[in-house]
Design an enzyme around this catalytic site. Structure first.
Site, PDB file in Angstrom:
ATOM      1  CD  GLU A 186      -2.993  -1.142   2.229  1.00 25.93           C
ATOM      2  OE1 GLU A 186      -2.926  -0.276   3.114  1.00 25.93           O
ATOM      3  OE2 GLU A 186      -3.864  -2.027   2.221  1.00 25.93           O
ATOM      4  CD  GLU A 327      -3.749  -5.897   3.397  1.00 23.18           C
ATOM      5  OE1 GLU A 327      -4.649  -5.080   3.710  1.00 23.18           O
ATOM      6  OE2 GLU A 327      -2.544  -5.700   3.629  1.00 23.18           O
TER       7      GLU A 327
END
Length: 533
Positions: A186, A327
């Site tokens: 991220e 995720e």
């Protein structure tokens, strides 16, 4: 958007709350070898995945500590329970932060690297796939973070990044292809609008440094699958024309066929955020089973989810680059809606189903926290399941609850035993069985995969498969069965999750063995005492 800064908030909340199953498992990987899976084989073999979140990424004042955010010490018992629940891949987020020494060498603390390896081995020695990444070093909200794509001194950032990955990759250079390394997590500039430049250019540069560095450490790293993300692991900003570029793979092993890739793409999925992560009771339902339109998001339903996964298929998977939805998940809102977990299960089932449809692998985000606003599926202290309904939904969508992780052989591998059938009698019942096996060998070692199929009309409940190894072979590790002895006439006994073979059902097992020049396939298969081939 596909992600929100949920981890920092869960970290603060958690901080405020202040026996291997396979025989002959190795404690460290030596003389391992790539099995050179194709993209499709890899995704199939990885099956359903799970995140050991908020543990090795946890930190306090910039110092990583696995208990810093309220989770207990990671145990083998926990990983065993995760595997027994059907998961075949475990993603292990890792922060380095203050465990990195000063430049120019940026030496990573040896004890921290050893603990990372120990936790990896909990899963790796079970025959599971393990994804290891660099996780919290790029969060501006985390003390000591430094992998910042819009930082002024990118020369220092890149030098530090290269040195850390060089050390981590060297630590795992001899692990086989069940280990996947992921460049970062991220990474973005802290805002959720369109990606900015040169921030995206720096993210691309980090990915390139990662690939070049890992490859040049040698061993299996020269050919293993490497996982790279785009801006904030956001699907739209990775597949669209926003600046993402695939790293080149100029240093990979020449043994990798030129028509195949060894680069994977990482994306995350948390849409719609008002259902999956927003910590209030406004939106508690999702999907076609929702009973209250007022509690259901106005967007991000199954058609949208399907469209997002189709984008990654069309952009990457169709070109030979596998995708991991590294995720996904949704928080517990039963405090607001007693049926919340039903919709969480529907959401997980839909995501895994769509990913399977389009050829992507998945890993559920579990932060170890159970109760209001938690993502947890397991109690990490007692190593018990807390959300069986969600796990069942994941396994149903993934194609079954029986893990059968094993190194899938390449297309050039040929069967070493032709299928045949015969009655099988014994303590497990009477059935007809078919056994096929395939061997992938290298200079002093080999892997063998075996598929046992019940072709009879009745179930087999508990089985032992006996076979003879070629002279000079000795089993060093195995998966999905227990093996004894290591050589000669070997008996493989089912484990807890694959002991029942329904009519038409199969179990996949396998092992790695050393050899002294004889890489012949096993022979003389019997199932519960009766010959199969």
């Amino acid at each position: 958007m596909s992600s929100r800064p949920r981890k920092a908030r869960f970290a603060l909340l958690a901080a405020a709350l202040a026996v291997t199953g396979a025989a002959y498992g190795v404690t460290s990987a030596s003389a391992e070898v790539t099995t050179q899976l194709t993209a499709a084989q890899l995704v199939t073999d990885m099956g359903a995945g799970w995140n050991l979140g908020n543990q090795l990424e946890a930190s306090n004042n910039g110092i990583p500590s696995e208990t810093a955010w309220g989770n207990p010490v990671i145990t083998q018992a926990l990983i065993n329970k995760v595997k027994a629940s059907g998961f075949k891949t475990i993603r292990i987020p890792v922060s380095y932060l203050g465990k990195i020494g000063a430049g120019p060498n940026y030496t990573v603390d040896a004890a921290w690297l050893n603990r990372i390896q120990e936790v990896v081995n909990y899963a790796y020695n079970q025959g599971l796939y393990v994804v290891v990444n660099m996780h919290g070093d790029g969060y501006k909200s985390v003390g000591g973070s430094w992998l910042i794509c819009d930082a002024a001194d990118q020369t220092t950032v890149k030098a530090k990044y290269q040195k850390v990955w060089q050390q981590v990759a060297t630590k795992f250079a001899n692990y086989n292809d069940h280990l996947i390394l992921e460049s970062m997590n991220e990474e973005f500039d802290g805002q959720y609008g369109n990606p900015t430049q040169p921030c995206y250019s720096n993210i691309n540069a980090y990915n390139q440094i990662f690939v070049d560095t890992v490859r040049q450490t040698g061993g299996t790293n020269a050919s293993r699958w490497l996982l790279v993300p785009g801006w904030n692991t956001n699907i739209d900003y990775t597949v669209g024309n926003y600046g993402f570029t695939l790293p080149t793979d100029r240093y990979r092993a020449s043994s990798v066929p030129s028509t195949e890739q060894r680069i994977m793409i990482s994306v995350h999925y948390y849409d719609p955020w008002d259902f999956t992560g927003q910590e209030d009771g406004a939106v508690t339902q999702w999907g076609p089973n929702a009973t209250n339109a007022a509690k259901k998001s106005t967007w991000g339903q199954e058609d949208y989810l399907d469209g997002q996964l189709k984008k990654v298929r069309d952009t990457f998977i169709a070109r030979g680059y596998p995708v991991l939805v590294g995720e996904y998940g949704s928080i517990d809102k039963t405090a607001y809606d007693s049926a919340s977990n039903r919709y969480r299960a529907d959401y997980a089932r839909a995501l895994v189903s769509a990913a399977k449809k389009y050829g992507a692998a998945t890993a559920y985000w579990d932060n170890g926290y159970n109760g209001q606003h938690g993502f947890g599926l397991f109690d990490r202290g007692s190593a018990t399941v807390t959300q069986q309904g969600i796990i069942d939904a994941i396994m149903t969508a993934a194609g079954g609850s029986q893990p059968s992780s094993s190194p899938t052989t390449s297309p050039s591998t040929s069967p070493s035993a032709s299928p045949s059938t015969s009655p099988s009698t014994g303590p497990g019942g009477t059935a007809s069985c078919r056994v096929t096996s395939a061997v992938n060998a290298w200079n002093t070692g080999l892997t063998t995969t075996v598929t046992i199929t019940n072709t009879g009309a009745t179930a087999v409940n508990g089985w032992t498969l006996t076979f003879t190894l070629a002279s000079g072979q000795s089993i060093v590790s195995g998966w999905n069965a227990t093996y004894s002895p290591a050589g000669g006439r070997v008996t493989a006994t089912n484990v807890s999750y694959n002991g029942t073979l329904a009519p038409g059902g199969s179990a996949g097992i396998g092992y790695q063995a050393s050899h002294t020049g004889n890489a012949a396939a096993p022979t003389g298969f019997t199932l519960n005492g009766a010959a199969c081939s």
